[in-house]
Motif scaffolding. Sequence first.
Motif, mmCIF file in Angstrom:
data_model
loop_
_atom_site.group_PDB
_atom_site.id
_atom_site.type_symbol
_atom_site.label_atom_id
_atom_site.label_comp_id
_atom_site.label_asym_id
_atom_site.label_seq_id
_atom_site.Cartn_x
_atom_site.Cartn_y
_atom_site.Cartn_z
ATOM 1 N N PHE A 95 71.424 6.828 31.011
ATOM 2 C CA PHE A 95 70.319 7.554 30.304
ATOM 3 C C PHE A 95 69.827 6.994 29.171
ATOM 4 C CE2 PHE A 95 69.208 10.752 27.239
ATOM 5 C CZ PHE A 95 68.363 11.763 27.667
ATOM 6 N N ASN A 96 70.603 6.426 28.293
ATOM 7 C CA ASN A 96 70.247 5.618 27.145
ATOM 8 C C ASN A 96 69.568 4.170 27.443
ATOM 9 O OD1 ASN A 96 71.255 7.487 25.042
ATOM 10 N ND2 ASN A 96 73.165 6.524 25.123
ATOM 11 N N ALA A 97 69.924 3.563 28.566
ATOM 12 C CA ALA A 97 69.028 2.350 29.072
ATOM 13 C C ALA A 97 67.643 2.904 29.742
ATOM 14 C CB ALA A 97 69.953 1.849 30.298
ATOM 15 N N CYS A 98 67.495 3.944 29.990
ATOM 16 C CA CYS A 98 66.262 4.348 30.515
ATOM 17 C C CYS A 98 65.613 4.635 29.281
ATOM 18 C CB CYS A 98 66.377 5.629 31.359
ATOM 19 S SG CYS A 98 65.023 6.410 31.933
ATOM 20 N N LEU A 99 66.039 5.241 28.269
ATOM 21 C CA LEU A 99 65.009 5.569 27.072
ATOM 22 C C LEU A 99 64.895 4.120 26.512
ATOM 23 C CD1 LEU A 99 66.931 8.496 25.485
ATOM 24 C CD2 LEU A 99 64.876 8.409 27.092
ATOM 25 N N ALA A 100 65.709 3.359 26.569
ATOM 26 C CA ALA A 100 65.256 1.907 25.873
ATOM 27 C C ALA A 100 64.220 1.201 26.538
ATOM 28 C CB ALA A 100 66.463 0.918 25.780
ATOM 29 N N GLN A 101 64.358 1.179 27.956
ATOM 30 C CA GLN A 101 63.283 0.577 28.917
ATOM 31 C C GLN A 101 62.043 1.237 28.560
ATOM 32 O OE1 GLN A 101 63.083 1.412 33.323
ATOM 33 N NE2 GLN A 101 63.474 -0.757 33.387
ATOM 34 N N LEU A 102 61.926 2.577 28.555
ATOM 35 C CA LEU A 102 60.744 3.545 28.441
ATOM 36 C C LEU A 102 60.075 2.952 26.881
ATOM 37 C CD1 LEU A 102 60.366 7.269 28.875
ATOM 38 C CD2 LEU A 102 59.984 6.139 26.717
ATOM 39 N N PHE A 103 60.904 2.860 26.175
ATOM 40 C CA PHE A 103 60.213 2.547 24.697
ATOM 41 C C PHE A 103 59.928 1.112 24.863
ATOM 42 C CE2 PHE A 103 61.301 0.167 20.737
ATOM 43 C CZ PHE A 103 60.481 0.685 19.830
ATOM 44 N N PHE A 104 60.351 0.107 25.220
ATOM 45 C CA PHE A 104 59.998 -1.412 25.412
ATOM 46 C C PHE A 104 58.621 -1.473 26.249
ATOM 47 C CE2 PHE A 104 64.486 -2.494 23.935
ATOM 48 C CZ PHE A 104 63.942 -3.180 22.703
ATOM 49 N N ILE A 105 58.719 -0.852 27.128
ATOM 50 C CA ILE A 105 57.440 -0.846 28.219
ATOM 51 C C ILE A 105 56.348 -0.580 27.412
ATOM 52 C CG2 ILE A 105 56.318 -0.025 30.307
ATOM 53 C CD1 ILE A 105 59.217 0.395 31.395
ATOM 54 N N HIS A 106 56.365 0.873 27.000
ATOM 55 C CA HIS A 106 55.129 1.178 26.080
ATOM 56 C C HIS A 106 54.828 0.498 24.774
ATOM 57 C CE1 HIS A 106 54.446 4.070 29.339
ATOM 58 N NE2 HIS A 106 55.904 4.608 29.371
ATOM 59 N N SER A 107 55.928 0.198 24.039
ATOM 60 C CA SER A 107 55.498 -0.428 22.924
ATOM 61 C C SER A 107 55.108 -1.749 22.947
ATOM 62 C CB SER A 107 57.129 -0.308 21.914
ATOM 63 O OG SER A 107 57.872 -1.255 22.545
ATOM 64 N N LEU A 108 55.435 -2.605 24.119
ATOM 65 C CA LEU A 108 55.217 -3.781 24.351
ATOM 66 C C LEU A 108 53.588 -3.767 24.840
ATOM 67 C CD1 LEU A 108 58.384 -5.270 25.850
ATOM 68 C CD2 LEU A 108 57.036 -6.419 23.887
ATOM 69 N N SER A 109 53.183 -2.748 25.412
ATOM 70 C CA SER A 109 51.861 -2.699 26.153
ATOM 71 C C SER A 109 50.942 -2.451 24.813
ATOM 72 C CB SER A 109 51.756 -1.566 27.017
ATOM 73 O OG SER A 109 52.628 -1.740 28.071
ATOM 74 N N MET A 110 51.301 -1.669 23.708
ATOM 75 C CA MET A 110 50.656 -1.318 22.672
ATOM 76 C C MET A 110 50.533 -2.673 21.685
ATOM 77 S SD MET A 110 52.234 2.323 21.272
ATOM 78 C CE MET A 110 52.690 3.589 22.512
ATOM 79 N N MET A 111 51.765 -3.335 21.658
ATOM 80 C CA MET A 111 51.511 -4.706 20.949
ATOM 81 C C MET A 111 50.565 -5.666 21.660
ATOM 82 S SD MET A 111 55.503 -5.389 20.235
ATOM 83 C CE MET A 111 56.670 -4.093 19.737
ATOM 84 N N GLU A 112 50.507 -5.453 23.062
ATOM 85 C CA GLU A 112 49.565 -6.515 23.657
ATOM 86 C C GLU A 112 48.154 -5.877 23.535
ATOM 87 O OE1 GLU A 112 48.821 -8.399 28.077
ATOM 88 O OE2 GLU A 112 50.651 -8.108 27.434
ATOM 89 N N SER A 113 47.944 -4.773 23.456
ATOM 90 C CA SER A 113 46.633 -4.199 23.008
ATOM 91 C C SER A 113 46.017 -4.639 21.705
ATOM 92 C CB SER A 113 46.448 -2.728 23.243
ATOM 93 O OG SER A 113 45.385 -2.202 22.966
ATOM 94 N N THR A 114 47.146 -4.683 20.844
ATOM 95 C CA THR A 114 46.601 -5.076 19.299
ATOM 96 C C THR A 114 46.194 -6.571 19.332
ATOM 97 O OG1 THR A 114 48.340 -3.454 18.395
ATOM 98 C CG2 THR A 114 47.571 -5.345 17.139
#
Length: 308
Positions: A95-114
């Motif tokens: 469960f926690n690994a899923c939340l971590a994966q979710l966080f990194f996927i989307h936060s990194l996408s936002m960083m790339e967009s920036t």
Amino acid sequence: MSQNETFYQPENFILIGIPDLEVAEFWISIPMCLMYVLTVLGNIVMLIIILPQETFHKPMYLFLCMLSIIDLVASATTTPKNLCIFWFNDNEIAFNACLAQLFFIHSLSMMESTVLLAMAFDRYVAICHPLRYTSILTNSLIAKIGILAIIRGSLLMAPAPFLIRRLSYCRTNIIAHTYCEHMAVVKIACTDTTINQIYGLTVALLVIAVDVICISVSYSAIVRTVFRLSSKEARHKALGTCAPHICVILISYVPALFSFFTHRFGHNIPLHVHIILANLYILIPPMCNPMIYGARTKEIRKRITGIF
């Protein structure tokens, strides 16, 4: 912990892979693995070429390094687990690994967009204000943009794990996806997910919509400036410096927008089509970015030729 509590917030989620294409998953994994290898090799080569050479310590190349680092981390967040699902039927994710994966996927996408927005600004200053280029895009400003990209992506995505923790998973812990995508995790909850959906839509508008609008404004100004140039050769050269960035923008934003809209409005699109495209959104930009810049940027191309 009792069985009811475990079921309310399961210890594990089950990632089922690609529904209706289970028999083809092994064959899908082969190009996926090849794309991942090319992503790792391509981005590492870019970093090896740019970072040690002071002649490459210019804004465009430093932004390219940021892009390569983000792409390496983003692809490592999902693809190895995807391959484990396809090859070894390792479908469980904590469960926690899923939340971590979710966080990194989307936060990194936002960083790339920036970073893509910053690269558009770089091209705007280089073409519209060339005499002020070095005074505006200093190393200090580039470092601040890099820090801003990290803070922006992290802060905007930080509420997601906490908002998901408040949901009840009393019906199922099976996620119809190959990785923990935000909406895929939210959709299997059995409690009201209105806040999560509003949050996801708001963040998407704050990042994708704002960045696409700002990039479009930058390129509108660039096009106006370029077509005022008297020399055809100068116009061709100016547009040529923008070509790699435009290609990277297209391969980054088009799949992202498709994935975003199909989650919310594409109810008639088969689930396996959406999941395959969501994986291509993770795989293709990181693989193609170094290839595009390597092929279209003369200095990088010469350096690669010199190495190999």
